[in-house]
Design a protein around this motif. Structure first.
Motif, PDB file in Angstrom:
ATOM      1  N   LEU A  29     -39.681  14.030  -8.006  1.00 47.94           N
ATOM      2  CA  LEU A  29     -39.764  13.062  -9.094  1.00 47.94           C
ATOM      3  C   LEU A  29     -39.666  11.629  -8.575  1.00 47.94           C
ATOM      4  CD1 LEU A  29     -37.621  14.724 -11.917  1.00 47.94           C
ATOM      5  CD2 LEU A  29     -40.111  14.556 -11.781  1.00 47.94           C
ATOM      6  N   LEU A  30     -38.783  11.390  -7.620  1.00 45.98           N
ATOM      7  CA  LEU A  30     -38.654  10.043  -7.057  1.00 45.98           C
ATOM      8  C   LEU A  30     -39.935   9.610  -6.358  1.00 45.98           C
ATOM      9  CD1 LEU A  30     -35.015  10.173  -5.628  1.00 45.98           C
ATOM     10  CD2 LEU A  30     -35.829   8.731  -7.509  1.00 45.98           C
ATOM     11  N   ALA A  31     -40.598  10.538  -5.686  1.00 52.81           N
ATOM     12  CA  ALA A  31     -41.869  10.206  -5.035  1.00 52.81           C
ATOM     13  C   ALA A  31     -42.938   9.876  -6.072  1.00 52.81           C
ATOM     14  CB  ALA A  31     -42.324  11.363  -4.144  1.00 52.81           C
ATOM     15  N   VAL A  32     -42.960  10.607  -7.180  1.00 53.92           N
ATOM     16  CA  VAL A  32     -43.913  10.320  -8.260  1.00 53.92           C
ATOM     17  C   VAL A  32     -43.638   8.938  -8.851  1.00 53.92           C
ATOM     18  CG1 VAL A  32     -44.690  11.009 -10.566  1.00 53.92           C
ATOM     19  CG2 VAL A  32     -44.316  12.746  -8.808  1.00 53.92           C
ATOM     20  N   VAL A  33     -42.362   8.609  -9.030  1.00 52.58           N
ATOM     21  CA  VAL A  33     -41.991   7.284  -9.532  1.00 52.58           C
ATOM     22  C   VAL A  33     -42.507   6.193  -8.599  1.00 52.58           C
ATOM     23  CG1 VAL A  33     -40.034   5.720  -9.894  1.00 52.58           C
ATOM     24  CG2 VAL A  33     -39.982   8.016 -10.860  1.00 52.58           C
ATOM     25  N   GLU A  34     -42.331   6.374  -7.302  1.00 51.91           N
ATOM     26  CA  GLU A  34     -42.773   5.365  -6.340  1.00 51.91           C
ATOM     27  C   GLU A  34     -44.290   5.218  -6.347  1.00 51.91           C
ATOM     28  OE1 GLU A  34     -42.809   2.463  -3.302  1.00 51.91           O
ATOM     29  OE2 GLU A  34     -41.410   3.068  -4.881  1.00 51.91           O
ATOM     30  N   ARG A 116     -47.469   1.341   0.381  1.00 54.26           N
ATOM     31  CA  ARG A 116     -46.400   2.068  -0.310  1.00 54.26           C
ATOM     32  C   ARG A 116     -46.935   3.321  -0.987  1.00 54.26           C
ATOM     33  NH1 ARG A 116     -44.759  -1.772  -4.461  1.00 54.26           N
ATOM     34  NH2 ARG A 116     -43.653   0.028  -5.296  1.00 54.26           N
ATOM     35  N   MET A 117     -48.108   3.210  -1.588  1.00 49.36           N
ATOM     36  CA  MET A 117     -48.679   4.369  -2.264  1.00 49.36           C
ATOM     37  C   MET A 117     -49.046   5.459  -1.267  1.00 49.36           C
ATOM     38  SD  MET A 117     -51.918   4.685  -4.870  1.00 49.36           S
ATOM     39  CE  MET A 117     -51.046   3.829  -6.167  1.00 49.36           C
ATOM     40  N   ARG A 118     -49.629   5.070  -0.147  1.00 49.98           N
ATOM     41  CA  ARG A 118     -49.988   6.074   0.864  1.00 49.98           C
ATOM     42  C   ARG A 118     -48.747   6.798   1.374  1.00 49.98           C
ATOM     43  NH1 ARG A 118     -53.800   2.069   2.525  1.00 49.98           N
ATOM     44  NH2 ARG A 118     -52.326   1.259   4.071  1.00 49.98           N
ATOM     45  N   LEU A 119     -47.685   6.049   1.632  1.00 53.11           N
ATOM     46  CA  LEU A 119     -46.451   6.663   2.127  1.00 53.11           C
ATOM     47  C   LEU A 119     -45.837   7.585   1.081  1.00 53.11           C
ATOM     48  CD1 LEU A 119     -44.826   3.608   3.957  1.00 53.11           C
ATOM     49  CD2 LEU A 119     -45.746   5.676   5.017  1.00 53.11           C
ATOM     50  N   ALA A 120     -45.803   7.133  -0.175  1.00 53.19           N
ATOM     51  CA  ALA A 120     -45.210   7.950  -1.237  1.00 53.19           C
ATOM     52  C   ALA A 120     -46.023   9.219  -1.465  1.00 53.19           C
ATOM     53  CB  ALA A 120     -45.113   7.143  -2.529  1.00 53.19           C
ATOM     54  N   ARG A 121     -47.338   9.101  -1.412  1.00 53.07           N
ATOM     55  CA  ARG A 121     -48.175  10.286  -1.595  1.00 53.07           C
ATOM     56  C   ARG A 121     -48.036  11.254  -0.432  1.00 53.07           C
ATOM     57  NH1 ARG A 121     -53.934   8.164  -4.160  1.00 53.07           N
ATOM     58  NH2 ARG A 121     -53.315   8.425  -6.351  1.00 53.07           N
ATOM     59  N   ALA A 122     -47.934  10.715   0.779  1.00 57.08           N
ATOM     60  CA  ALA A 122     -47.739  11.588   1.936  1.00 57.08           C
ATOM     61  C   ALA A 122     -46.413  12.336   1.813  1.00 57.08           C
ATOM     62  CB  ALA A 122     -47.774  10.771   3.222  1.00 57.08           C
ATOM     63  N   GLU A 123     -45.383  11.624   1.380  1.00 57.08           N
ATOM     64  CA  GLU A 123     -44.087  12.276   1.182  1.00 57.08           C
ATOM     65  C   GLU A 123     -44.183  13.340   0.096  1.00 57.08           C
ATOM     66  OE1 GLU A 123     -39.458  11.195  -0.021  1.00 57.08           O
ATOM     67  OE2 GLU A 123     -41.003   9.639  -0.071  1.00 57.08           O
ATOM     68  N   LEU A 124     -44.877  13.006  -0.988  1.00 58.26           N
ATOM     69  CA  LEU A 124     -45.013  13.943  -2.104  1.00 58.26           C
ATOM     70  C   LEU A 124     -45.744  15.204  -1.670  1.00 58.26           C
ATOM     71  CD1 LEU A 124     -44.602  14.479  -5.102  1.00 58.26           C
ATOM     72  CD2 LEU A 124     -46.689  13.176  -5.563  1.00 58.26           C
ATOM     73  N   GLY A 126     -45.947  16.381   1.286  1.00 62.88           N
ATOM     74  CA  GLY A 126     -45.080  17.128   2.186  1.00 62.88           C
ATOM     75  C   GLY A 126     -44.022  17.924   1.449  1.00 62.88           C
ATOM     76  N   LEU A 127     -43.523  17.359   0.354  1.00 62.15           N
ATOM     77  CA  LEU A 127     -42.464  18.032  -0.398  1.00 62.15           C
ATOM     78  C   LEU A 127     -42.956  19.271  -1.132  1.00 62.15           C
ATOM     79  CD1 LEU A 127     -40.658  14.924  -1.938  1.00 62.15           C
ATOM     80  CD2 LEU A 127     -39.676  16.510  -0.271  1.00 62.15           C
ATOM     81  N   ILE A 128     -44.218  19.255  -1.575  1.00 67.40           N
ATOM     82  CA  ILE A 128     -44.683  20.344  -2.437  1.00 67.40           C
ATOM     83  C   ILE A 128     -45.407  21.447  -1.679  1.00 67.40           C
ATOM     84  CG2 ILE A 128     -44.878  18.812  -4.431  1.00 67.40           C
ATOM     85  CD1 ILE A 128     -47.903  18.774  -3.989  1.00 67.40           C
ATOM     86  N   THR A 129     -45.542  21.322  -0.368  1.00 58.37           N
ATOM     87  CA  THR A 129     -46.164  22.409   0.384  1.00 58.37           C
ATOM     88  C   THR A 129     -45.241  23.621   0.387  1.00 58.37           C
ATOM     89  OG1 THR A 129     -45.212  21.616   2.456  1.00 58.37           O
ATOM     90  CG2 THR A 129     -47.426  20.839   1.887  1.00 58.37           C
ATOM     91  N   PRO A 130     -45.802  24.823   0.400  1.00 59.80           N
ATOM     92  CA  PRO A 130     -44.951  26.019   0.433  1.00 59.80           C
ATOM     93  C   PRO A 130     -43.977  26.019   1.601  1.00 59.80           C
ATOM     94  CG  PRO A 130     -47.212  26.613  -0.080  1.00 59.80           C
ATOM     95  CD  PRO A 130     -47.230  25.158   0.285  1.00 59.80           C
TER      96      PRO A 130
END
Length: 213
Positions: A29-34, A116-124, A126-130
């Motif tokens: 959720l924090l990554a989506v917010v960013e 910032r968007m590229r970093l947040a999306r990359a983090e996101l 990474g978080l949702i991969t199985p």
């Protein structure tokens, strides 16, 4: 919601309701917010650049009109029309002098928001991969929708939409100003960010952030 094909293809843990108690829930959720906040800042930079160019164009249009009236009437330099023309020329000179500085500022603002968007999306992603989430992270449909909206558009599409909005706003269209809110609600990323922040507030995942009913 848009981009149903993207939601269907998200490579995440099985879609079942729940997940709020999982440690990754707040991080997602924090990554989506960013992402939403960065998308808003992209819109602000593009809108600001459009407004700067529109100011120059407006002054030039006024000058054409005033000088056209002067030419038609054949009035002397002491008239109110000539005074208005002189004031417009002075304003145009001032605006054109500062225009490159403002445009450079807006471009820097845009570049920082895009990073910032590229970093947040990359983090996101990474978080949702199985591999990261594992089978114990039940990613419900609501969260899948938010993630899909946060990553659905490529940067050229985001830029094109923001530019079209900026031009329309300068032309008088009643569109919301991205600087007036934390999230720009004409963007899917902004809507997702707002909903994610609302969910964080409800679940206690925000510290000092806006609280929602």
């Amino acid at each position: 919601m848009q981009y149903e094909f993207l939601r269907a293809s998200l490579d995440v843990a099985p879609s079942v309701e729940g997940g709020a108690g999982h440690p990754l829930y707040t991080a997602v959720l924090l990554a989506v917010v960013e992402v939403g906040r960065a998308a808003r800042d992209v819109a602000i930079s593009v809108s600001g650049e459009a407004a700067a160019h529109a100011r120059v164009a407006r002054i030039k249009r006024l000058l054409v009109g005033v000088e056209g009236q002067i030419a038609e009437r054949g009035v002397g330099p002491s008239t109110a029309l000539q005074d208005a023309a002189d004031a417009l020329w002075a304003e145009l000179s001032s605006v054109e002098t500062t225009l490159p500085i403002e445009i450079a500022f807006r471009h820097d603002q845009r570049d920082r928001a895009q990073r910032r968007m590229r970093l947040a999306r990359a983090e996101l992603r990474g978080l949702i991969t199985p591999a990261a989430a594992g089978p114990s992270f039940p990613m419900g449909q609501e969260l899948r929708d938010l993630v899909a909206d946060a990553i659905c558009r490529q940067m050229p599409e985001i830029m094109a939409h923001a530019q079209a909005e900026g031009r329309a706003r300068c032309a008088g269209a009643p569109l919301p100003d991205p600087e007036c809110t934390d999230f720009h609600m004409t963007q899917p990323e902004g809507c997702a960010g707002w909903q994610a922040q609302r969910r964080l507030a409800q679940t206690g995942g925000l510290e000092g952030g806006d609280q929602f009913p």
